[in-house]
Design a protein around this motif. Structure first.
Motif, short mmCIF file in Angstrom:
data_model
loop_
_atom_site.label_atom_id
_atom_site.label_comp_id
_atom_site.label_asym_id
_atom_site.label_seq_id
_atom_site.Cartn_x
_atom_site.Cartn_y
_atom_site.Cartn_z
N ALA A 86 4.41 19.89 24.11
CA ALA A 86 4.90 19.57 22.77
C ALA A 86 4.68 18.08 22.53
CB ALA A 86 6.37 19.93 22.62
N VAL A 87 4.32 17.75 21.31
CA VAL A 87 4.17 16.36 20.89
C VAL A 87 5.06 16.14 19.68
CG1 VAL A 87 2.60 14.58 20.05
CG2 VAL A 87 1.79 16.26 21.73
N VAL A 88 5.99 15.20 19.80
CA VAL A 88 6.87 14.83 18.70
C VAL A 88 6.43 13.45 18.21
CG1 VAL A 88 9.23 14.25 18.04
CG2 VAL A 88 8.80 16.18 19.58
N THR A 89 6.09 13.36 16.93
CA THR A 89 5.55 12.12 16.37
C THR A 89 6.44 11.63 15.24
OG1 THR A 89 3.32 12.94 16.85
CG2 THR A 89 3.50 11.04 15.40
N LEU A 90 6.79 10.34 15.27
CA LEU A 90 7.50 9.70 14.18
C LEU A 90 6.51 8.83 13.41
CD1 LEU A 90 10.82 8.52 15.88
CD2 LEU A 90 10.51 10.46 14.34
N VAL A 91 6.41 9.08 12.11
CA VAL A 91 5.45 8.38 11.26
C VAL A 91 6.19 7.64 10.16
CG1 VAL A 91 3.43 8.65 9.77
CG2 VAL A 91 3.75 10.20 11.71
N VAL A 122 3.80 4.28 14.05
CA VAL A 122 3.68 5.63 14.62
C VAL A 122 4.05 5.55 16.09
CG1 VAL A 122 2.17 7.60 15.07
CG2 VAL A 122 1.79 6.20 13.03
N ILE A 123 4.88 6.46 16.53
CA ILE A 123 5.20 6.57 17.96
C ILE A 123 5.35 8.05 18.28
CG2 ILE A 123 7.70 6.32 17.62
CD1 ILE A 123 7.65 4.68 20.30
N GLN A 124 4.91 8.45 19.47
CA GLN A 124 4.89 9.87 19.81
C GLN A 124 5.42 10.08 21.22
OE1 GLN A 124 0.71 10.56 19.12
NE2 GLN A 124 0.11 8.90 20.49
N ALA A 125 6.02 11.26 21.41
CA ALA A 125 6.57 11.64 22.72
C ALA A 125 5.94 12.95 23.16
CB ALA A 125 8.09 11.77 22.66
N VAL A 126 5.63 13.05 24.44
CA VAL A 126 4.99 14.24 25.00
C VAL A 126 5.90 14.89 26.01
CG1 VAL A 126 2.99 15.11 26.29
CG2 VAL A 126 2.70 13.21 24.67
N GLY A 127 6.02 16.22 25.92
CA GLY A 127 6.76 17.00 26.91
C GLY A 127 5.88 18.11 27.45
N LEU A 128 6.03 18.41 28.73
CA LEU A 128 5.23 19.46 29.36
C LEU A 128 6.12 20.55 29.95
CD1 LEU A 128 2.66 17.33 31.43
CD2 LEU A 128 2.39 18.22 29.10
#
Length: 253
Positions: free
Chosen positions: A37-42, A9-15
């Motif tokens: 926004a949070v984009v998560t790869l599972v 699992v890895i996630q990216a955050v944008g504001l």
């Protein structure tokens, strides 16, 4: 087939932030997030990945504050792709709300599990300029622009700006991780499911069209069959299988 170089699992955050008056310029103090926004790869059982997109905003004053919403959208312990500056912005906003119920944001503030996608390419880079250099669409909205767009009754424009930041950071990580590992896995395992998810959202979020049509996503789609064949051979134990090189006569653009 699974790869130890890629986290499950890895996630990216944008504001998306608005300016705060009477604060020192060019510091985290001068920015207040109103959307994220949070984009998560599972990773699935077959080793491929699914992309999950979560957008949130400060639409209810004094209720469900944004730091709490972001904290709840983050997967505990998973590596998080975010710049150090935005970590500071989140820490300040969470502390100013005085809820003290955001353990995932506290983890980010202490740099635990944080991946700065800009720092992967060396010190001193500007995030937007780095995205342009790599052909990744980045949000061009300034904090003043966000302040003009921000409307609690219609938060989609600010959420889209935050989502563009999160997606571009995931793409930066995919480029950097593939280069560092000398393997195409991070690039394709991130961009292919992310492209598919964004295409599903395109109808309701037209601002995503430039992202979906960008050069990196087009390259991932164009070479997807080559990548899947390469991956299938390795999964079958073919130690001679190698990724495409310039000698294969492929276009590099």
């Amino acid at each position: 087939m699974k790869y130890p170089d890629l986290p499950p699992v890895i996630q990216a955050v944008g504001l998306a932030c608005v300016p705060v008056d009477h604060m020192p310029p060019c510091t985290a103090l001068v920015r207040k997030p109103v959307a994220a926004a949070v984009v998560t790869l599972v990773e699935r059982n077959d080793g491929h990945r699914d992309a999950i997109v979560s957008c949130m905003s400060d639409v209810r004053d004094m209720e469900l504050p944004l730091p709490v919403l972001i904290n709840d959208a983050l997967t505990p312990v998973a590596p998080t792709i975010i710049t150090q500056h935005d970590c500071e912005v989140l820490a300040l906003d969470a502390a100013s709300r005085r809820f003290f119920a955001e353990p995932q944001l506290g983890r980010l503030a202490s740099a635990e599990g944080v991946i700065d996608p800009v720092a992967m390419f060396g010190p001193g880079h500007d995030e937007a300029a780095l995205c342009r250099r790599l052909g990744i669409p980045a949000s061009t909205a300034s904090d003043r622009d966000i302040a003009k767009w921000w409307n609690r009754s219609a938060p989609m424009a600010t959420e889209d700006a935050a989502l563009t930041v999160a997606v571009s950071r995931m793409m930066l990580w995919a480029h950097g991780a593939s280069f560092q590992h000398g393997s195409p896995d991070a690039f394709f395992e991130a961009l292919l499911p992310l492209r598919e998810r964004l295409m599903d959202l395109e109808g309701e979020r037209p601002a995503l069209k430039p992202l979906v049509a960008s050069r990196p996503f087009n390259r991932a789609a164009s070479f997807a069959n080559y990548y899947r064949e390469h991956r299938a051979k390795r999964a079958a134990g073919d130690d001679q299988s190698r990724w495409l090189t310039f000698a294969d006569g492929q276009f590099y653009v």
